[in-house]
Design an enzyme around this catalytic site. Structure first.
Site, PDB file in Angstrom:
ATOM      1  NE  ARG A  86      -0.902  -2.050   3.434  1.00 41.89           N
ATOM      2  CZ  ARG A  86      -1.517  -3.179   3.116  1.00 41.89           C
ATOM      3  NH1 ARG A  86      -2.759  -3.186   2.776  1.00 41.89           N
ATOM      4  NH2 ARG A  86      -0.846  -4.311   3.159  1.00 41.89           N
ATOM      5  CB  THR A  87       3.891   2.450   1.671  1.00 39.42           C
ATOM      6  OG1 THR A  87       3.379   2.077   2.953  1.00 39.42           O
ATOM      7  CG2 THR A  87       4.620   3.767   1.804  1.00 39.42           C
TER       8      THR A  87
ATOM      9  CE  LYS B 176      26.075  -3.691 -14.537  1.00 39.00           C
ATOM     10  NZ  LYS B 176      26.019  -2.535 -15.447  1.00 39.00           N
TER      11      LYS B 176
ATOM     12  NE  ARG C 142       8.022   0.682   2.990  1.00 40.48           N
ATOM     13  CZ  ARG C 142       6.885   0.213   3.502  1.00 40.48           C
ATOM     14  NH1 ARG C 142       6.605  -1.061   3.455  1.00 40.48           N
ATOM     15  NH2 ARG C 142       6.022   1.034   4.068  1.00 40.48           N
TER      16      ARG C 142
ATOM     17  CG  HIS D 180       5.915   4.172   7.704  1.00 39.54           C
ATOM     18  ND1 HIS D 180       5.886   4.999   6.597  1.00 39.54           N
ATOM     19  CD2 HIS D 180       5.233   3.049   7.353  1.00 39.54           C
ATOM     20  CE1 HIS D 180       5.213   4.373   5.622  1.00 39.54           C
ATOM     21  NE2 HIS D 180       4.821   3.195   6.053  1.00 39.54           N
TER      22      HIS D 180
HETATM   23  C1  NCD Z   1       3.449  -0.841   7.831  1.00 37.86           C
HETATM   24  C2  NCD Z   1       4.936  -0.768   7.560  1.00 37.86           C
HETATM   25  O1  NCD Z   1       5.396  -1.120   6.484  1.00 37.86           O
HETATM   26  O2  NCD Z   1       5.610  -0.336   8.468  1.00 37.86           O
HETATM   27  N1  NCD Z   1       2.696  -0.936   6.675  1.00 37.86           N
HETATM   28  C3  NCD Z   1       2.440   0.195   5.963  1.00 37.86           C
HETATM   29  O3  NCD Z   1       3.328   0.886   5.516  1.00 37.86           O
HETATM   30  N2  NCD Z   1       1.147   0.535   5.836  1.00 37.86           N
HETATM   31  C4  NCD Z   1       3.068  -1.776   8.888  1.00 37.86           C
HETATM   32  C5  NCD Z   1       3.565  -3.186   8.852  1.00 37.86           C
HETATM   33  O4  NCD Z   1       4.231  -3.624   7.926  1.00 37.86           O
HETATM   34  O5  NCD Z   1       3.244  -3.885   9.810  1.00 37.86           O
END
Ligand code: NCD
Length: 360
Positions: free
Chosen positions: A92-93, A121, A142, A175
Site C-alpha cells: 500500500r505505501t 555489480k 523504503r 514511517h
Molecule cells: C506498515 C509498515 O510497512 O511499516 N505498513 C504500511 O506501511 N502501511 C506496517 C507493517 O508492515 O506492519
C-alpha cells in the site's frame, strides 16, 4: 532464489557525526526556501503543519471528485519527476505514493529491489541514489536500514542537489508519512467530538519494532492532554527512546499487557502486527499472541465512538468480522494515505497554495 550480490560499503566523511546529532537540533538542515525539502522523521512536524496538511488532504480529495478538479490537480506537477526506490516489501505505501504522484501529474520511475540495478555489480547504495538524483526531483525511499533516507538527504544536500527525499519506511525505526495519514484519520474520525486533543489512544502489538507506532507517538507532543496506552507482550514493549521523548514532553503514557482493561476507556485502538521479519528467533517461534487480538466480541466492550485502526497488512490481529463495524476505519485509513501523500508532495513543491485558492 536471488543472485548473490556484493554491495560496496563506503563511508562518507561527516555522516556518522551528523547522524548522532539530536533530531530536533537538525531540522533546519532539511529546509530549503522556507519549507521542508526532505521528509525523514516525525519530529519535523509541528501542529500548524499537521493542521494545514489535514485541510489540504481534504481539499485534494474534494477536487479529485470532478473531472475539472482532477485535471487541475494533474497539471500542478506535470513538469516534475519522481523515483520510487522501494527495496523493502511494500504494497500500500508504494501504490499510495504512486497514485499520489499521479494525482499531481508527476512522471514516475521505480526500483523495487536491488537485483535489477547496478547494486548487483557492486555499486554502493549511496552511488545508486546519486544516480537517481541526476534524473528526478523527488526520491521516495523504503529501506531496511534505519537512517538510510536521512543519509541520502544529507549526501544530496552536501552536494547542493535540491532533490527532495521522502522516507517511506526506514527499517524498524520510522514511517513519517504513515504517521501523517494516521493523524488525518484520527482528526477526521473525531471531527464532531473535538478532534484528537484530549483523547486516549491504545497502541497494541509489536511496539518495539513497529515503526508506525513509533512515528505516531512522536507526533503526540503536538496535541493537548493525550493519554497513550502501550499494550504489548513484555518482549515487544515500546523502546526507551520513545518513552524518554514522551516523558520530556510530559505526555502521559501507561504500559500494560492487559488489553481487556484498556478497551472500555480508549477513544482509538491502533492495532499492529508482530514484525516477524526482524526476528532472530527460529521460524517456528509463535508470532500469534492471541491476547493482543481484536475480535468481534470486543466490539461490545469498546465505546460507541472508539475507532479501530491498523496500518495494514493485517495477519491475525483483527478478526475479519470486525471489518463490517463502522468503527473499523483501517480501510479508510489506507485510502487517506493517498490524499495525505498528495498533500505532502504538493507542499514540498510549493503548489499547495494553488490548491487552497480553489476553496477561497
Ligand atoms: C506498515 C509498515 O510497512 O511499516 N505498513 C504500511 O506501511 N502501511 C506496517 C507493517 O508492515 O506492519
Amino acid at each position: 532464489m536471488d543472485e548473490p550480490k556484493e554491495v560496496t560499503i563506503q563511508t562518507y566523511q561527516g555522516w556518522e557525526e551528523f547522524y548522532s546529532i539530536e533530531k530536533s537540533d537538525k531540522l533546519d538542515f532539511f529546509i530549503r526556501n522556507g519549507r521542508m525539502l526532505d521528509i525523514l522523521f516525525s519530529q519535523q512536524f509541528d501542529r500548524s503543519f499537521l493542521d494545514d496538511m489535514c485541510i489540504l488532504a481534504t481539499q485534494i480529495r474534494r477536487m479529485a471528485l470532478t473531472k475539472m478538479g482532477a485535471q487541475k490537480l494533474s497539471g500542478l506537477l506535470s513538469h516534475k519527476r519522481a523515483m520510487l526506490y522501494f527495496v523493502q516489501p511494500s504494497t500500500r505505501t508504494f501504490i499510495s505514493f504512486l497514485n499520489a504522484c499521479h494525482i499531481l501529474g508527476m512522471k514516475i520511475s521505480e526500483i523495487r529491489g536491488t537485483t535489477t540495478s547496478s547494486e548487483v555489480k557492486g555499486e554502493s547504495q549511496e552511488d545508486t541514489i546519486r544516480t537517481f538524483a541526476s534524473y528526478v526531483d523527488l526520491i521516495i525511499i523504503r529501506h531496511p536500514e534505519e537512517g538510510f533516507a536521512e543519509k541520502t538527504a544529507w549526501l544530496l544536500n552536501q552536494n547542493k542537489l535540491p532533490i527532495a527525499i521522502i522516507n517511506g519506511g526506514s527499517g524498524p525505526d520510522q514511517h513519517p508519512t504513515q504517521a501523517l495519514l494516521d493523524i488525518y484519520t484520527l482528526e477526521r474520525s473525531f471531527r464532531n467530538i473535538g478532534g484528537l486533543d484530549g483523547k486516549k489512544i491504545a497502541m497494541v502489538g509489536d511496539l518495539k519494532r513497529g515503526r508506525t507506532v513509533r512515528s505516531l507517538s512522536y507526533l503526540m507532543r503536538n496535541y493537548r492532554d493525550i493519554q497513550l496506552y502501550f499494550v504489548s507482550p513484555e518482549v515487544f514493549r515500546m523502546r526507551d527512546d520513545i518513552k524518554s521523548f514522551l516523558q520530556k514532553h510530559k505526555i502521559e503514557f501507561h504500559e500494560t499487557d492487559d488489553f481487556a482493561s484498556v478497551m472500555p476507556d480508549a477513544d482509538a485502538i491502533y492495532m499492529t502486527r508482530i514484525q516477524k521479519e526482524y526476528s532472530e528467533a527460529p521460524a517456528e517461534e509463535s508470532d500469534i499472541y492471541p491476547d493482543f487480538h481484536f475480535t468481534k466480541e470486543h466490539l461490545a466492550v469498546i465505546q460507541s465512538h472508539c475507532i479501530i485502526m491498523h496500518p495494514l497488512p493485517r495477519r491475525y490481529e483483527i478478526e475479519v468480522e470486525v471489518d463490517k463495524d463502522p468503527r473499523a476505519v483501517y480501510w479508510k485509513q489506507e485510502r487517506n494515505g493517498m490524499w495525505m501523500r498528495a498533500a505532502l508532495i504538493s507542499y514540498i513543491f510549493g503548489v499547495n497554495d494553488q490548491i487552497s485558492a480553489e476553496f477561497r
